[in-house]
Motif scaffolding. Structure first.
Motif, PDB file in Angstrom:
ATOM      1  N   GLY A  52       0.770  -1.239   0.000  1.00 51.77           N
ATOM      2  CA  GLY A  52       0.000   0.000   0.000  1.00 51.77           C
ATOM      3  C   GLY A  52       0.797   1.283   0.000  1.00 51.77           C
ATOM      4  O   GLY A  52       2.019   1.306   0.194  1.00 51.77           O
ATOM      5  N   ALA A  53       0.053   2.363  -0.210  1.00 46.96           N
ATOM      6  CA  ALA A  53       0.632   3.702  -0.258  1.00 46.96           C
ATOM      7  C   ALA A  53       0.703   4.344   1.119  1.00 46.96           C
ATOM      8  O   ALA A  53       1.690   4.999   1.465  1.00 46.96           O
ATOM      9  CB  ALA A  53      -0.178   4.586  -1.203  1.00 46.96           C
ATOM     10  N   TRP A  54      -0.337   4.194   1.929  1.00 49.92           N
ATOM     11  CA  TRP A  54      -0.301   4.749   3.275  1.00 49.92           C
ATOM     12  C   TRP A  54       0.656   3.968   4.163  1.00 49.92           C
ATOM     13  O   TRP A  54       1.320   4.540   5.030  1.00 49.92           O
ATOM     14  CB  TRP A  54      -1.699   4.745   3.900  1.00 49.92           C
ATOM     15  CG  TRP A  54      -2.661   5.672   3.229  1.00 49.92           C
ATOM     16  CD1 TRP A  54      -3.716   5.333   2.444  1.00 49.92           C
ATOM     17  CD2 TRP A  54      -2.644   7.103   3.256  1.00 49.92           C
ATOM     18  NE1 TRP A  54      -4.359   6.453   1.976  1.00 49.92           N
ATOM     19  CE2 TRP A  54      -3.723   7.567   2.465  1.00 49.92           C
ATOM     20  CE3 TRP A  54      -1.834   8.052   3.881  1.00 49.92           C
ATOM     21  CZ2 TRP A  54      -4.020   8.918   2.276  1.00 49.92           C
ATOM     22  CZ3 TRP A  54      -2.112   9.395   3.696  1.00 49.92           C
ATOM     23  CH2 TRP A  54      -3.193   9.821   2.908  1.00 49.92           C
ATOM     24  N   ASN A  55       0.747   2.654   3.929  1.00 46.34           N
ATOM     25  CA  ASN A  55       1.634   1.793   4.709  1.00 46.34           C
ATOM     26  C   ASN A  55       2.031   0.616   3.825  1.00 46.34           C
ATOM     27  O   ASN A  55       1.187  -0.217   3.502  1.00 46.34           O
ATOM     28  CB  ASN A  55       0.931   1.307   5.975  1.00 46.34           C
ATOM     29  CG  ASN A  55       1.840   0.467   6.860  1.00 46.34           C
ATOM     30  OD1 ASN A  55       2.917   0.043   6.445  1.00 46.34           O
ATOM     31  ND2 ASN A  55       1.396   0.221   8.089  1.00 46.34           N
ATOM     32  N   PRO A  56       3.292   0.501   3.419  1.00 48.97           N
ATOM     33  CA  PRO A  56       3.706  -0.601   2.552  1.00 48.97           C
ATOM     34  C   PRO A  56       3.545  -1.985   3.176  1.00 48.97           C
ATOM     35  O   PRO A  56       3.600  -2.989   2.455  1.00 48.97           O
ATOM     36  CB  PRO A  56       5.182  -0.294   2.271  1.00 48.97           C
ATOM     37  CG  PRO A  56       5.302   1.185   2.465  1.00 48.97           C
ATOM     38  CD  PRO A  56       4.357   1.507   3.594  1.00 48.97           C
ATOM     39  N   ASP A  57       3.342  -2.060   4.495  1.00 55.10           N
ATOM     40  CA  ASP A  57       3.105  -3.350   5.141  1.00 55.10           C
ATOM     41  C   ASP A  57       1.636  -3.770   5.057  1.00 55.10           C
ATOM     42  O   ASP A  57       1.273  -4.850   5.538  1.00 55.10           O
ATOM     43  CB  ASP A  57       3.534  -3.295   6.609  1.00 55.10           C
ATOM     44  CG  ASP A  57       5.041  -3.132   6.758  1.00 55.10           C
ATOM     45  OD1 ASP A  57       5.780  -3.639   5.883  1.00 55.10           O
ATOM     46  OD2 ASP A  57       5.481  -2.494   7.730  1.00 55.10           O
ATOM     47  N   GLU A  58       0.790  -2.917   4.478  1.00 53.64           N
ATOM     48  CA  GLU A  58      -0.627  -3.219   4.285  1.00 53.64           C
ATOM     49  C   GLU A  58      -0.944  -3.214   2.792  1.00 53.64           C
ATOM     50  O   GLU A  58      -0.212  -2.651   1.990  1.00 53.64           O
ATOM     51  CB  GLU A  58      -1.494  -2.187   4.995  1.00 53.64           C
ATOM     52  CG  GLU A  58      -1.292  -2.149   6.498  1.00 53.64           C
ATOM     53  CD  GLU A  58      -1.929  -0.928   7.160  1.00 53.64           C
ATOM     54  OE1 GLU A  58      -1.938  -0.874   8.403  1.00 53.64           O
ATOM     55  OE2 GLU A  58      -2.399  -0.023   6.421  1.00 53.64           O
ATOM     56  N   GLN A  59      -2.059  -3.835   2.437  1.00 53.57           N
ATOM     57  CA  GLN A  59      -2.464  -3.864   1.040  1.00 53.57           C
ATOM     58  C   GLN A  59      -3.027  -2.509   0.604  1.00 53.57           C
ATOM     59  O   GLN A  59      -3.804  -1.892   1.337  1.00 53.57           O
ATOM     60  CB  GLN A  59      -3.534  -4.930   0.816  1.00 53.57           C
ATOM     61  CG  GLN A  59      -3.067  -6.360   0.987  1.00 53.57           C
ATOM     62  CD  GLN A  59      -4.123  -7.359   0.559  1.00 53.57           C
ATOM     63  OE1 GLN A  59      -4.848  -7.149  -0.410  1.00 53.57           O
ATOM     64  NE2 GLN A  59      -4.203  -8.483   1.266  1.00 53.57           N
ATOM     65  N   HIS A  60      -2.648  -2.067  -0.581  1.00 55.08           N
ATOM     66  CA  HIS A  60      -3.419  -1.015  -1.237  1.00 55.08           C
ATOM     67  C   HIS A  60      -4.749  -1.648  -1.612  1.00 55.08           C
ATOM     68  O   HIS A  60      -4.803  -2.746  -2.164  1.00 55.08           O
ATOM     69  CB  HIS A  60      -2.693  -0.517  -2.486  1.00 55.08           C
ATOM     70  CG  HIS A  60      -3.223   0.788  -2.991  1.00 55.08           C
ATOM     71  ND1 HIS A  60      -4.503   0.924  -3.486  1.00 55.08           N
ATOM     72  CD2 HIS A  60      -2.636   2.023  -3.087  1.00 55.08           C
ATOM     73  CE1 HIS A  60      -4.688   2.166  -3.866  1.00 55.08           C
ATOM     74  NE2 HIS A  60      -3.586   2.864  -3.626  1.00 55.08           N
ATOM     75  N   ILE A  61      -5.847  -0.972  -1.340  1.00 52.98           N
ATOM     76  CA  ILE A  61      -7.154  -1.594  -1.487  1.00 52.98           C
ATOM     77  C   ILE A  61      -7.564  -1.741  -2.954  1.00 52.98           C
ATOM     78  O   ILE A  61      -8.456  -2.541  -3.278  1.00 52.98           O
ATOM     79  CB  ILE A  61      -8.219  -0.810  -0.692  1.00 52.98           C
ATOM     80  CG1 ILE A  61      -9.364  -1.736  -0.265  1.00 52.98           C
ATOM     81  CG2 ILE A  61      -8.725   0.382  -1.477  1.00 52.98           C
ATOM     82  CD1 ILE A  61      -8.960  -2.818   0.712  1.00 52.98           C
TER      83      ILE A  61
END
Length: 256
Positions: free
Chosen positions: A20-29
């Motif tokens: 993801g963009a807000w947090n690379p450890d999370e999925q971009h939705i």
């Protein structure tokens, strides 16, 4: 490498392209929304073959999604011969993380009266290339090619494209592939520096006037921030054939 690889009849694992963009450890939705459309369309094809088409896609995003396996499920909420309301869900660790409610309807030949007053935008080959990784981290943003004509912060025409398959070794519709890019628009013409102001979206709703063609997805986008933490990103959707529909995202604006 695709955005997702299948791990079971209803489970998928994200690849590095989904980070993801807000947090690379999370999925971009964004890819997950495309995945839910793919799952919904596969379910529809298994149930009936009488040509229902998608009129509306309404996603609610319940929370962040880890870079780990997700499960999917589909159920028909309102069955019908010519109109259906279908729900698809994305879950992780026994927790619902995204729901999709889609209105499907029987296609009719209305070509003789088709038309819209939605304004045309310049095609992608007439817009300058823009590198979104100058603003955002993460594998998903790096996987997309973007062209942008910005009038001012929060107002721009954007075209996005990716060569990354949505699901490894599976045929995917033009609609599912396009939907996998819809959520990118919220970060493509920011009103405020995302290092100082967060503005993630809680939902995404697309109303369609036709199915997309393959290739670039365009957005005539406006980002609005209100005075009490509410915001909206509103877009007219395009493909290279013309206007495709409209899209809106509810933003939650956080300054601290």
């Amino acid at each position: 490498m695709a955005y997702f690889r299948r791990t079971g009849p209803a489970t998928y694992h994200p690849t590095d392209h989904v980070s993801g963009a807000w947090n690379p450890d999370e999925q971009h939705i964004a890819p997950a929304l495309g995945l839910l459309v793919h799952v919904l369309e596969r379910d529809l094809a298994a149930r009936r073959d009488d040509g229902l088409v998608v009129a509306r896609l309404s996603f609610d995003i319940w929370g962040t999604v880890a870079m780990a396996e997700v499960g999917t499920a589909v159920r028909v909420l309102r069955p019908g011969r010519s109109i259906e309301l279908v729900e698809a869900t994305l879950s992780q660790a026994h927790r619902t993380v995204v729901t999709l409610r889609a209105w499907l309807m029987r296609a009719n030949d209305t070509a003789a009266i088709a038309g819209t007053q939605l304004a045309a935008v310049p095609p992608p080959d007439r817009l300058p290339a823009w590198d979104p990784t100058t603003v955002w981290p993460g594998g998903f943003i790096a996987s997309a090619e973007v062209r942008r004509q910005q009038a001012e912060p929060g107002r721009a025409v954007i075209w996005a494209h990716t060569d990354v398959p949505l699901v490894d070794d599976e045929p995917v519709s033009n609609l599912a592939r396009a939907t996998g890019l819809f959520d990118i628009v919220n970060g493509m013409t920011v009103r405020a520096d995302p290092r100082e102001v967060a503005f993630p979206n809680l939902d995404l709703t697309a109303h369609l006037i036709r199915e997309p063609v393959a290739g670039w997805v365009g957005f005539d986008a406006t980002v609005s921030f209100g005075p009490s933490g509410l915001g909206v990103t509103s877009s007219v959707l395009h493909d290279e054939r013309g206007a495709l529909g409209t899209l809106s995202q509810t933003l939650t604006i956080r300054t601290s």
